[in-house]
Motif scaffolding. Sequence first.
Motif, PDB file in Angstrom:
ATOM      1  N   ALA A 591       0.862  -1.183   0.000  1.00  0.00           N
ATOM      2  CA  ALA A 591       0.000   0.000   0.000  1.00  0.00           C
ATOM      3  C   ALA A 591       0.897   1.230   0.000  1.00  0.00           C
ATOM      4  CB  ALA A 591      -0.895  -0.013   1.233  1.00  0.00           C
ATOM      5  N   LYS A 592       0.350   2.347  -0.550  1.00  0.00           N
ATOM      6  CA  LYS A 592       1.125   3.597  -0.565  1.00  0.00           C
ATOM      7  C   LYS A 592       0.833   4.365   0.710  1.00  0.00           C
ATOM      8  CE  LYS A 592       1.989   4.440  -5.387  1.00  0.00           C
ATOM      9  NZ  LYS A 592       1.417   4.903  -6.628  1.00  0.00           N
ATOM     10  N   ASP A 593       1.892   4.850   1.366  1.00  0.00           N
ATOM     11  CA  ASP A 593       1.664   5.584   2.612  1.00  0.00           C
ATOM     12  C   ASP A 593       1.300   7.035   2.320  1.00  0.00           C
ATOM     13  OD1 ASP A 593       3.981   6.973   2.097  1.00  0.00           O
ATOM     14  OD2 ASP A 593       5.208   5.864   3.554  1.00  0.00           O
ATOM     15  N   SER A 594       1.147   7.823   3.390  1.00  0.00           N
ATOM     16  CA  SER A 594       0.683   9.202   3.244  1.00  0.00           C
ATOM     17  C   SER A 594       1.657  10.041   2.416  1.00  0.00           C
ATOM     18  CB  SER A 594       0.479   9.822   4.628  1.00  0.00           C
ATOM     19  OG  SER A 594       1.585   9.496   5.465  1.00  0.00           O
ATOM     20  N   ALA A 595       2.912   9.605   2.310  1.00  0.00           N
ATOM     21  CA  ALA A 595       3.877  10.355   1.509  1.00  0.00           C
ATOM     22  C   ALA A 595       3.957   9.800   0.090  1.00  0.00           C
ATOM     23  CB  ALA A 595       5.242  10.297   2.177  1.00  0.00           C
ATOM     24  N   VAL A 597       4.772   6.731  -0.718  1.00  0.00           N
ATOM     25  CA  VAL A 597       5.785   5.679  -0.855  1.00  0.00           C
ATOM     26  C   VAL A 597       5.104   4.311  -0.756  1.00  0.00           C
ATOM     27  CG1 VAL A 597       7.885   4.687   0.160  1.00  0.00           C
ATOM     28  CG2 VAL A 597       7.512   7.172   0.217  1.00  0.00           C
ATOM     29  N   LEU A 598       5.449   3.437  -1.674  1.00  0.00           N
ATOM     30  CA  LEU A 598       4.855   2.091  -1.642  1.00  0.00           C
ATOM     31  C   LEU A 598       5.546   1.251  -0.563  1.00  0.00           C
ATOM     32  CD1 LEU A 598       2.920  -0.011  -3.042  1.00  0.00           C
ATOM     33  CD2 LEU A 598       4.956  -0.767  -4.285  1.00  0.00           C
ATOM     34  N   VAL A 599       4.765   0.745   0.353  1.00  0.00           N
ATOM     35  CA  VAL A 599       5.312  -0.131   1.399  1.00  0.00           C
ATOM     36  C   VAL A 599       4.836  -1.549   1.106  1.00  0.00           C
ATOM     37  CG1 VAL A 599       5.307  -0.652   3.870  1.00  0.00           C
ATOM     38  CG2 VAL A 599       5.341   1.723   3.092  1.00  0.00           C
ATOM     39  N   GLU A 600       5.773  -2.445   0.924  1.00  0.00           N
ATOM     40  CA  GLU A 600       5.395  -3.831   0.605  1.00  0.00           C
ATOM     41  C   GLU A 600       4.734  -4.491   1.799  1.00  0.00           C
ATOM     42  OE1 GLU A 600       8.165  -6.588  -1.064  1.00  0.00           O
ATOM     43  OE2 GLU A 600       8.740  -5.129  -2.607  1.00  0.00           O
ATOM     44  N   ALA A 601       3.787  -5.320   1.518  1.00  0.00           N
ATOM     45  CA  ALA A 601       3.116  -6.029   2.618  1.00  0.00           C
ATOM     46  C   ALA A 601       3.857  -7.329   2.907  1.00  0.00           C
ATOM     47  CB  ALA A 601       1.679  -6.337   2.230  1.00  0.00           C
ATOM     48  N   ASP A 602       3.823  -7.736   4.173  1.00  0.00           N
ATOM     49  CA  ASP A 602       4.350  -9.066   4.508  1.00  0.00           C
ATOM     50  C   ASP A 602       3.337 -10.130   4.120  1.00  0.00           C
ATOM     51  OD1 ASP A 602       6.859  -8.319   5.893  1.00  0.00           O
ATOM     52  OD2 ASP A 602       5.471  -7.236   7.179  1.00  0.00           O
ATOM     53  N   PHE A 603       2.066  -9.766   4.218  1.00  0.00           N
ATOM     54  CA  PHE A 603       0.988 -10.714   3.871  1.00  0.00           C
ATOM     55  C   PHE A 603      -0.166  -9.958   3.233  1.00  0.00           C
ATOM     56  CE2 PHE A 603       2.723 -12.176   7.965  1.00  0.00           C
ATOM     57  CZ  PHE A 603       3.134 -13.463   7.638  1.00  0.00           C
ATOM     58  N   PRO A 604      -0.885 -10.609   2.305  1.00  0.00           N
ATOM     59  CA  PRO A 604      -2.175 -10.044   1.909  1.00  0.00           C
ATOM     60  C   PRO A 604      -3.197 -10.382   2.992  1.00  0.00           C
ATOM     61  CG  PRO A 604      -1.804 -12.110   0.759  1.00  0.00           C
ATOM     62  CD  PRO A 604      -0.584 -11.871   1.615  1.00  0.00           C
ATOM     63  N   LEU A 605      -4.218  -9.581   3.083  1.00  0.00           N
ATOM     64  CA  LEU A 605      -5.241  -9.806   4.117  1.00  0.00           C
ATOM     65  C   LEU A 605      -5.803 -11.230   4.060  1.00  0.00           C
ATOM     66  CD1 LEU A 605      -7.138  -8.757   6.307  1.00  0.00           C
ATOM     67  CD2 LEU A 605      -8.566  -7.751   4.508  1.00  0.00           C
ATOM     68  N   SER A 606      -5.943 -11.756   2.826  1.00  0.00           N
ATOM     69  CA  SER A 606      -6.554 -13.083   2.688  1.00  0.00           C
ATOM     70  C   SER A 606      -5.750 -14.186   3.376  1.00  0.00           C
ATOM     71  CB  SER A 606      -6.706 -13.430   1.208  1.00  0.00           C
ATOM     72  OG  SER A 606      -5.425 -13.400   0.602  1.00  0.00           O
TER      73      SER A 606
END
Length: 701
Positions: A591-595, A597-606
Amino acid sequence: MPNKPKLPRAKKSVPQTPAAAQVAETHQTVSNLADTLTTNHGLPIADNQNSLKAGARGPTLIEDFILREKITHFDHERIPERIVHARGTGAHGYFQAYDNLSAITKAAFLQDPKAKTEVFVRFSTVAGGAGSGDLPRDVRGFAVKFYTTEGNYDLVGNNIPVFFIQDAIKFPDFVHSVKMEPDRGFPQAASAHDNFWDFVSLTPETMHMLTWVMSDRAIPRSLRMIEGFGVHTFRLIDAAGVSRFVKFHWRPKLGASSVLWDEAVKINGADPDFHRRDMWEAIARGDFPEWELGLQVFDQATADRLDFDVLDPTKLIPEEIIPLRMVGKMVLNRNVDNFFAETEQVAFLPSNIVPGIDFSNDPLLQGRLFSYQDTQLSRLGGPNFHQIPVNAPRCPMHNFQRDGLRQMEVPKGRVNYEPNSIDGGAPRENPTRGFASFPEPIDATKERKRAETFADHYSQARLFFRSMTAPEQQHIISAFAFELAHVETKAIRLRMLGHLKTIDAALHAGVTDALGMPGAGDKISPAVAPRDLAPSPSLSLIAKAPATLQGRKIGVLVTDGFDAAILAALRGAAKKEKAVLAVIAPKVGGAKDSAGVLVEADFPLSSAPSIFFDAAVILASAKGAADLATQAAAVAWTSDAFAHLKVLAHTAGAQPMLDRAGVKPDAGIVPLANEKAVAKFIAAAKKGRIWAREPGLRRPG
Ligand code: HDE
């Protein structure tokens, strides 16, 4: 006998002692040969409850061919999976003593605080097969192999300090009853079925252990967070040959912690390797699990003063009576290179002992001394399993045992016997350094008998239940209710409820109420009436839980536009607390943060339900939160975190989702207005679960 419980087809009973009366209470006997239990060779069996011993409290005799036939057959029932403890997780590490312990034992690995002794540890569940899930309600095995300079010492224990049965001859019956039923092949890794409750309800010596297996101990949060126990009383022998009794304990540095039953059920579905993965990942990231070794050391006079027999493996010694002395630490710092070669092929033998440690006459331990060596013959294919690298001693090993299946060595020389004078004579016996059994005098009658001092089956079950905090008692009640609700045969349920009534009135009332069977239960006449013992608060996990996030996991659910400063503050705080933080986003790409910047996820919600985490954070932008509120997975993430009593921090926009998830404000719901609120979240999360929330959320049943 007054108030004898009604049992099907019970023909006669001639109780002479309390122990014999106990047998008569619960076991069927017959007078005709057609119904008589026999050995495999047809010999009628007179007593299938007790092994042959030198005196009721004496050691088991190898002459007991009935015991040996029964256990040999049992040991070879499955190839090659372990018949019990099939599902395991192993790791390497070391043990280091804090002090020189020569005042109590001459064991070489307990003399030098500078020396590190290599260990291999295997944790396991008991009932399920090798492919079963990690979170059944079950005992956990905790087996440690110390590769000492005087041979391998195996401390093959469990995470519960007592056992179901008192005599090895009952082990095959007990294990058969808990494993899947033989006609239908289910249930897998579950005690919630008729056969198990039939056997235990006919075997009152199981009562104490049952209260433990129905407690939170049977659903640990992590294998890094379980206690370990040697269960039996052993002996320590010093250099002068003086013997003292000892009970072994392992205490996890992270504190002992458990999950809730609803979590356990869901974890088994979402990640059946939850414990295995947790252990592997912790070691891989350098967060090495650690335990302290604690000893309860006592002499014969102290043993004589206790109100139970120290040879009885269904009894524990409360720490309030004999405190633990912490004597060393064990650190697991290396994952296995190959699961099969190491974790699967490791062979633990309670008979692997070193000078300075010795056995007691506990009749369960005595049977184990035979069983483990025997079971490896079919599991590992012959008598040379000690040559498999994980089993081989690290110190020199030489004798004249030769050949056999799976021989991997090429022994040299002309002689294969001792004494010899051809090849220089060695190796020879060593009377000073060699192992010598403690010369316990025995002058006894050869008999199949249970010692009368083993006859009190209820007092310590009552002690355990009454030593628990209120939430722990509720969990025990829920567990009994869950299990007994799965019992189809009503007579078994009623018999078991009778035992619960004998253990504790509140336990009985709670379970019968949860079952919708108020007051139900057979009349049980215990051989020895239960006594009210002083509660032992040290038995409670919740009462002694440390306030810590060390080794725990924080799950942070983010959406596009999340506040970058709050995530940075959370990461910093997690690191400081030695916790792990995982970012979960609707998609694994991140997800992209408030600035921006794309922050990679460790896991998808699923694939990261909140059951995987000890504390939860919803870090969402207002838009992202509104979107999450429409997603069942996100709502379930939130409602589970709440229902599992977790501390949950959230940004303001998440309120609609909290409402949909039924989250009500309490001390564990922490608003995250900005990064300063992170400290408040951490302080709350360190305390663990919000137990005060539980009564408003679920009733036993
Ligand atoms: Fe075991 N047990 N057991 N057991 N046990 C086995 O040995 C047995 C008992 C325990 O990770 C088997 O190598 C008998 C008590 C652990 O490899 C087998 C009796 C305690 C492990 C066996 C007991 C344990 C085992 C199956 C009653 C706690 C797994 C495979 C007399 C103190 C070790 C194997 C590992 C494994 C027999 C009772 C702990 C069949 C006959 C009490 C941790 O030999």
